[in-house]
Enzyme design. Sequence first.
Site, short mmCIF file in Angstrom:
data_model
loop_
_atom_site.label_atom_id
_atom_site.label_comp_id
_atom_site.label_asym_id
_atom_site.label_seq_id
_atom_site.Cartn_x
_atom_site.Cartn_y
_atom_site.Cartn_z
CE LYS A 1 -0.97 -19.38 -20.93
NZ LYS A 1 -1.60 -19.29 -22.44
CG ASP B 1 -9.27 -13.09 -3.31
OD1 ASP B 1 -9.32 -14.23 -3.83
OD2 ASP B 1 -10.06 -12.72 -3.12
CG MET C 1 -7.60 -2.25 -7.36
SD MET C 1 -8.61 -3.77 -8.12
CE MET C 1 -10.43 -2.29 -8.03
C1 LIG Z 1 -9.53 -6.17 -5.90
S1 LIG Z 1 -9.59 -4.92 -4.48
C2 LIG Z 1 -10.69 -5.22 -3.31
C3 LIG Z 1 -10.85 -4.41 -2.06
C4 LIG Z 1 -11.74 -5.44 -1.25
N1 LIG Z 1 -12.96 -6.61 -1.18
C5 LIG Z 1 -12.27 -4.80 0.16
O1 LIG Z 1 -13.38 -4.36 0.43
O2 LIG Z 1 -11.01 -3.96 0.64
C6 LIG Z 1 -8.36 -4.88 -3.95
C7 LIG Z 1 -7.54 -3.23 -3.79
O3 LIG Z 1 -8.11 -2.87 -2.39
C8 LIG Z 1 -6.88 -2.44 -2.44
N2 LIG Z 1 -6.48 -2.98 -0.82
C9 LIG Z 1 -7.32 -4.21 -0.12
N3 LIG Z 1 -6.14 -4.36 1.09
C10 LIG Z 1 -5.50 -2.80 0.98
C11 LIG Z 1 -4.67 -2.68 2.53
N4 LIG Z 1 -4.18 -3.63 3.70
N5 LIG Z 1 -3.71 -2.00 2.42
C12 LIG Z 1 -4.29 -0.78 1.40
N6 LIG Z 1 -4.94 -1.50 0.15
C13 LIG Z 1 -5.79 -1.79 0.27
C14 LIG Z 1 -5.92 -1.75 -2.28
O4 LIG Z 1 -5.93 -0.83 -3.75
C15 LIG Z 1 -6.13 -2.79 -3.79
O5 LIG Z 1 -5.66 -2.89 -4.73
#
Ligand SMILES: C[S@@+](CC[C@H](N)C(=O)[O-])C[C@H]1O[C@@H](n2cnc3c(N)ncnc32)[C@H](O)[C@@H]1O
Length: 267
Positions: free
Chosen positions: A67, A40, A182
């Site tokens: 797109k 990812d 997000m």
């Molecule tokens: C699709 S979600 C996935 C979350 C992931 N599965 C988890 O358990 O952390 C992605 C969101 O996680 C948050 N996120 C993930 N990594 C981050 C980081 N290093 N710093 C801040 N926010 C983060 C943000 O809000 C981002 O938009």
Amino acid sequence: MAMKRTSGKVFLVGAGPGDPGLLTLKGRKCLKTADVVITDALVNPEILRWARPRALKIPARLRLPGKSRTAVRRAQQDRINRLMVRYARMGRNVVRLKGGDPFLFGRGGEEAEVLASSDIPFEVVPGVSSVTAVPAYAGIPVTDRRFNSILTVLTGHSVEPAGSPNLPWKEVPRTGTIVILMGAERMGHILRGLIRRGWPESTPCAFVRRGTCADQEASSGTLAGFMDLVKDRPGIFRPPGITIVGDVVKLRGKLDWLQKNRSKARS
Ligand SMILES: C[S@@+](CC[C@H](N)C(=O)[O-])C[C@H]1O[C@@H](n2cnc3c(N)ncnc32)[C@H](O)[C@@H]1O
């Protein structure tokens, strides 16, 4: 008689939120033996140093100029699903490396369903989620018995600017800690939603961008203060970031260990 080739296995591995040291030992072991790694966009590429040099490394992100975001996401997901099934059927072991924890707002469940219905053996290797790790690296424990006994995790993705939110605001608690993933691009709508829901404007909140990474940035204030910031400078909160709302944010003043260690190292 033709021999049926044994299927490979797919490992849905949580890569953690950014700091490569937060990959689990089990995740690292999977990477060391994988033939194919599908990664990812939010996964720190440094983690790939534990993959075999000859492993095929495939970024999940697709660039499809012209797109819509929804169309790109759908095309991306269809391709990931196809790749996992295809390589497993070729007898390869596949690591599907996902940011944070694969089953937390990461479509991990949908990917596992595709594997299950395609009869592909799979394992889930949970990861350190940004939900707790990112606030922790900014000195915020998401629970503290002096402040809260409820922790709510929301996706800002489902907050529609048009005023017809999919997010069931009425079910959002008015107390405890709220962690929003997000939500950076919809920050104004989210803050307004919380205030309308009954959260006092003076509630402490923080935003942490690229938490646990070398370039982590964090800021804190109140719901009203963040609203003013968004009004003055739309786009000031940039992804990937997490918003934390609740009294636990007050602890940051004392517990911002990373910032303090960095300042000490500089002096
Ligand atoms: C699709 S979600 C996935 C979350 C992931 N599965 C988890 O358990 O952390 C992605 C969101 O996680 C948050 N996120 C993930 N990594 C981050 C980081 N290093 N710093 C801040 N926010 C983060 C943000 O809000 C981002 O938009």
